[in-house]
Write an enzyme that holds these catalytic residues in place. Structure first.
Site, PDB file in Angstrom:
ATOM      1  N   GLU A   1       4.033  -0.391   1.337  1.00  0.00           N
ATOM      2  CA  GLU A   1       3.123  -0.942   0.335  1.00  0.00           C
ATOM      3  C   GLU A   1       3.330  -2.445   0.285  1.00  0.00           C
ATOM      4  O   GLU A   1       4.425  -2.911  -0.006  1.00  0.00           O
ATOM      5  CB  GLU A   1       3.402  -0.334  -1.039  1.00  0.00           C
ATOM      6  CG  GLU A   1       3.047   1.139  -1.090  1.00  0.00           C
ATOM      7  CD  GLU A   1       3.629   1.826  -2.319  1.00  0.00           C
ATOM      8  OE1 GLU A   1       3.865   1.132  -3.326  1.00  0.00           O
ATOM      9  OE2 GLU A   1       3.872   3.037  -2.247  1.00  0.00           O
ATOM     10  N   ASP A  27       4.819  -4.645 -14.090  1.00  0.00           N
ATOM     11  CA  ASP A  27       6.002  -4.825 -13.255  1.00  0.00           C
ATOM     12  C   ASP A  27       7.188  -5.365 -14.022  1.00  0.00           C
ATOM     13  O   ASP A  27       7.041  -6.153 -14.952  1.00  0.00           O
ATOM     14  CB  ASP A  27       5.666  -5.763 -12.094  1.00  0.00           C
ATOM     15  CG  ASP A  27       4.788  -5.079 -11.061  1.00  0.00           C
ATOM     16  OD1 ASP A  27       5.184  -3.992 -10.593  1.00  0.00           O
ATOM     17  OD2 ASP A  27       3.699  -5.602 -10.763  1.00  0.00           O
TER      18      ASP A  27
END
Ligand code: PLP
Ligand code: PLP
Lengths: 253, 393, 393, 253
Positions: free
Chosen positions: A45, A56
């Site tokens: 990814e 995040d």
């Protein structure tokens, strides 16, 4: 058949690695991909950095900030990956927040991705409803699998909706948390993995968030098709550089 | 009702809920419940009671005699600065804390820029005896020290947001991350008409008490319930939305929104979202955003912490696109001068955010019997140090 | 009306106008005019209008639910902290500025301790466009910095009183000296119910709006227009006088006044006038005073600048002597703890002055259905630095 | 006849000097009085220091503060002046604020004053109305003349009331000001002196406040019975000590 789908057909557990494009150095992107493939990672990814990555944790936030400072943009990323498929065989997924993609132009983004040989997309802030309405046909046209996240709080009904609209795998977030925020997996994460596996979904699940060592990886793949390592990998290359990526991968299997 | 949010959470092209799946249950719970709750009789009763007995509503609609004389027009100030804690922000937090109790939440989080929303949140949490964590950018913690002190007095935990520009946008990111990590027992009280649906609509409805009161008060004072102009500063846009709400469909009322141009529109240090923004997605909402060509959010700048935000509520993007509202941007220096002017002409020291709104008096012409209503969104106590340094008082 | 001032300006044994001849014309002008003016229809109209539209009156009478539960009695807070500028002080300055205009004065002077009265005076002067000079002790200038900044923003000149203990008493001396030097065009706005007649009565009447509102509000909430207890902090005594005024002759209402004991009654650092005072004359009034055997005024001490005064209004001396009111004194530390407690139980950060009043909840017993009304005389924004340092927040 | 009344009968202008008891040093009081008399001062006002002298300017405030720090009290002052009349012949007036006097005991204060040979009192914060009601008979009994102040703002009616209740002189404050606050006398001060002199009062007036040099003294005595020097004298002894008081007095006549 899409490379992701092929990979998932194989009778093996998946080790997927996430990293932020342009980190630690702007032109590390391709080198990292090559090395990950060389060390038998199954799926990669590639994160498109965004200034405000709200899902995040600190590690990925910092890597994104650095990558942006290094000059990483979607344009740059596409030019770095121009010849991706000359060498790389494993599936590659782009992961990024919606805004930079929209500014680049969603259609152009899909076409470019297809051209290069990207297999799937993870767009954390694109909910399934908006996907269905506005993005699905475009993604399909370009043979891009959209990967959805689910969490322990996602309702069965919604999991089914997501499953129905997925053609690769489901990104099973290990616990309710942002990336990199928990040191270890909690007990009830496993109950949740069991629940999902009992639902007999069309798509296999791969677990992400909180996979940082062999122990968590091994435990998780008992209950799923595989696992995704992100923050731990970024921490590693930040500290050790990208030369000895093999050492990192060996910590998992 | 072309300025109302639609079923999917959009105002025209703007709005929606572009949220990571981790937030879906929270947002969905809110979406399914917010109208039911805030329209319920119990909620209305509690809300109105607290607004009246605790917040001090209705706030006066004050006819500013000396200011009116000076500008040869009729100027009213809606005195949100008199609300408990010193700004309109508490209208929203009172509403949301009642909603959170209704949803059985045990913990509150919030972001804050100027600290007014943080204080307003910490206040209602103390009032209800609920745990409270406030995220605030490191830069803002320094420039709004009195409000940090207040939050601590109120028993809230203030966490510094160290990412990005270390101001409001980053505090919002941090708060959303906290919510992702605590999806079950926590309610996130967003402080403006921003963020994913249903926040913009919910906060607008809670702030709409402002225009509801203005209608009654104007009728009493002027014999008609609408003004010629409504003027408010816009950070995220909550005080503006509250002031405009009941007048959005009355085309006789001209709407003016004032945003912060910082050191100047073209200085590279500004927070003039409408002037500089393009459509994009941030904090779960599609709206106008200050961003570069790559879609990275630009770190905004304004001398006022509460306007220092690179986005704007989706309602306002819509009001701009449909030309329902006129958007004006105002430099730091004009705003500061108005902070001092309002203090010395009317004896009201406004928040620097609020001061921005008055600058239009210098650039627009009004008729003698035009009725202008300015939202005096907050008081300047939190900004004294900035004022003192700036004017070397 | 045994608690009303008599013809000569006395409450029982206290009061009067012990002024140097230089002040006679000023005081005489006031004495001859104040009742006529403040009872005139024009004045009442202007006063009430400004109180309502500018100050934000009526201030709420807030039922403090969590506090009531904790102390198992019924506690109401009269929210003077919500007044424009943050304390009850402005009720008085609004009244006096109207009076000064009526008397054609062109210049205003005032003393201030906590700075609240200074800010309230500077505010009404800005509102009316009248020159303003504020005297403030050097020590207070330091510990109430935010209020000094506010006065400057409002265009007032702040002069430091360097004599004596450099606090409120000395600022009062300086203001009186200014008045002596400027007897014709200047009005002196005293900030409490102290000083020569007619100030104590005049300020009491202007502050009496507090108890007037309480009557109406209690009737609405409790079906009777009086409480069992009225509680207020006492510096000079204006917020207390305002709270008590309409209940003085209602013997069903118990009156409690709380003064500042500083580091303790016997510590030598205190401002507990009633406990420590003897009858004497200061600032033109005969009243209880902290003084040594030689009649020299003792420099008082309290952590709260607004209570740091060695005297007390003559009305209060009279209430004490006649046992109409019970006087309690409270240490710095108890007051500070209550400042924090009220913040965290009710979300209201009180002025340190105000915080003193609540300490009686720890020392007196109340019945479950007793109705207590506390005067929440001011907000704590001005005291944040003191709180933060004290609690190391 | 009281010493003040006798002095006022003399066909000469009065030079009166004010100083604060206990300043610069605690036991300077008597020395200063002796020297003032030696240098032909006509009348002496001895100030009783008070912590809050609201009608006084900076100079007298400071001297009062110092005197209190030195330990000056009414008790001490009386004991210092015990034998005043063994030597001093000129009239002596005590000047002080009401509070210390009340604390000492007003009756005791009067009796003691009489015993010692004090001739008059100036109590700035004792207005004439309260004097008449509460103090007059006591002062009379003890042969103490109360001296009242008037200012340019005092109404004719009030001046007449004061005149009626005075038996020595009227203290004519030169302008609307606290002591020592103006450097020079203003023109309209003289108009006011003329006005008073035209009123043909029973009591002569002596001018105080702002008399700091020969020029002001000379001008003022043209219009009045005399003048009082206060702040200027205190400044002088603060800077030059009390030895050379003669030099100071010579500056005036
Ligand atoms: C007084 C005041 N006005 C305005 C604002 C801007 O927010 P909004 O645009 O949501 O009203 C703030 C934000 O903190 C504020 O404190
Ligand atoms: C908030 C507050 N309460 C009380 C006081 C004490 O004054 P008073 O006793 O006149 O009400 C002050 C004085 O500054 C004050 O600021």
């Amino acid at each position: 058949m899409n490379r992701i789908q092929k990979k998932l057909k194989e009778d093996k557990k998946i080790l997927s690695v996430y990293f932020t494009a342009g980190f630690p150095k702007l032109d590390d992107t391709k080198k990292i991909i090559s090395r990950l493939e060389k060390h038998n990672v199954d799926l990669i990814e590639v994160g498109i950095p965004f200034s405000d990555p709200l899902a995040d944790g600190e590690t990925i936030q910092k890597s994104s900030k650095k990558a942006i400072e290094n000059g990483m943009t979607i344009r740059t990323l596409f030019s770095q990956l121009k010849d991706l498929r000359k060498k790389v065989k494993i599936p590659v997924i782009l992961m990024g927040y919606l805004n930079p993609i929209i500014q680049f132009g969603i259609e152009k983004f899909c076409v470019k991705s297809k051209e290069i040989g990207i297999d799937g997309l993870i767009i954390p802030d694109l909910p399934v409803e908006i996907y269905i309405e506005e993005y699905k046909s475009l993604f399909n046209k370009n043979n891009l699998l959209n990967i959805f996240l689910i969490t322990p709080q996602t309702s069965e009904e919604r999991i089914k909706l997501i499953d129905k609209n997925s053609k690769g795998f489901i990104y099973m977030v290990s616990s309710s948390s942002i990336t990199g925020s928990k040191k270890n997996l909690e007990d009830n994460s496993f109950k949740y993995f069991d629940k999902i596996s009992n639902m007999n979904l069309n798509n296999p699940s791969i677990v992400g968030f909180g996979i940082s060592n062999r122990e968590t990886y091994q435990k998780v793949i008992e209950k799923s098709k595989g696992a995704i390592v992100g923050s731990a990998f970024i921490n590693f290359i930040e500290q050790n550089g990208i030369e000895c990526i093999g050492k990192f991968i060996k910590k998992f299997r | 009702m072309k300025y109302k949010v639609d079923e999917k959470g959009f105002y025209g092209n703007f709005g929606g809920a572009y949220i990571p799946e981790m937030l879906y249950p929270n947002i969905d719970e809110l979406k399914r419940n917010y109208l039911k709750i805030i329209n319920s009789e119990n909620f209305r009763k509690d809300f109105e009671k607290l607004l009246s007995e605790y917040v001090g509503r209705p706030t006066p609609l004050y006819f500013a005699e000396r200011l009116s004389k000076k500008y040869n027009t009729k100027i009213y100030l809606k005195r949100e600065d008199l609300c408990h804690t010193g700004a309109h922000k508490i209208n929203n937090t009172i509403g949301q804390i009642l909603l959170a109790k209704n949803l059985n939440k045990k913990r509150i989080i919030a972001e804050t820029g100027a600290g007014q929303h943080g204080v307003a949140t910490a206040t209602v949490c103390a009032l209800m005896g609920i745990d409270c964590v406030i995220y605030m950018g490191e830069v803002d913690i320094k420039r709004q020290a009195p409000n940090v002190a207040r939050m601590k007095m109120l028993g809230a935990q203030v966490r510094d947001a160290k990412s990005g520009s270390k101001t409001l946008k980053d505090a919002t990111n941090e708060a959303m991350r906290d919510w992702i990590n605590n999806p079950v027992d926590t309610h996130y009280i967003i402080g403006s008409v921003v963020g994913p649906h249903p926040y913009p609509d919910m906060v607008t409805r809670l702030q709409a008490v402002i225009s509801k009161e203005v209608k009654t008060q104007l009728l009493e004072k002027e014999g008609r319930d609408y003004p010629d102009y409504l003027i408010a500063c816009v950070g995220g846009g909550s005080n503006a939305a509250g002031l405009y709400y009941h007048y959005l469909n009355n085309e006789k009322v001209k709407i003016i929104a004032v945003e912060a141009a910082g050191k100047g529109i073209n200085s590279g240090e500004s927070a003039a979202t409408i002037k500089l923004g393009k459509i994009g997605i941030m904090h779960g909402s599609k709206t106008l955003l200050m961003q570069n060509d790559d879609g990275q959010i630009i770190e905004p700048y304004s001398i006022s912490a509460g306007l220092d935000y690179p986005g704007i509520g989706p309602l306002h993007s819509h009001l701009y696109e449909t030309e329902r509202a006129k958007f004006v941007s105002v430099n730091d220096s004009e705003a500061m001068d108005w902070g001092l002017a309002l203090s010395q002409i009317e004896g009201i020291i406004p928040a620097i955010e609020t001061a921005h709104a008055f600058s239009i008096l210098d650039t627009m012409a009004f008729k003698k019997d035009d009725i202008l209503v300015f939202n005096c969104s907050g008081r300047g106590d939190k900004d004294l140090e900035t004022y003192i340094k700036y004017f070397k008082l």
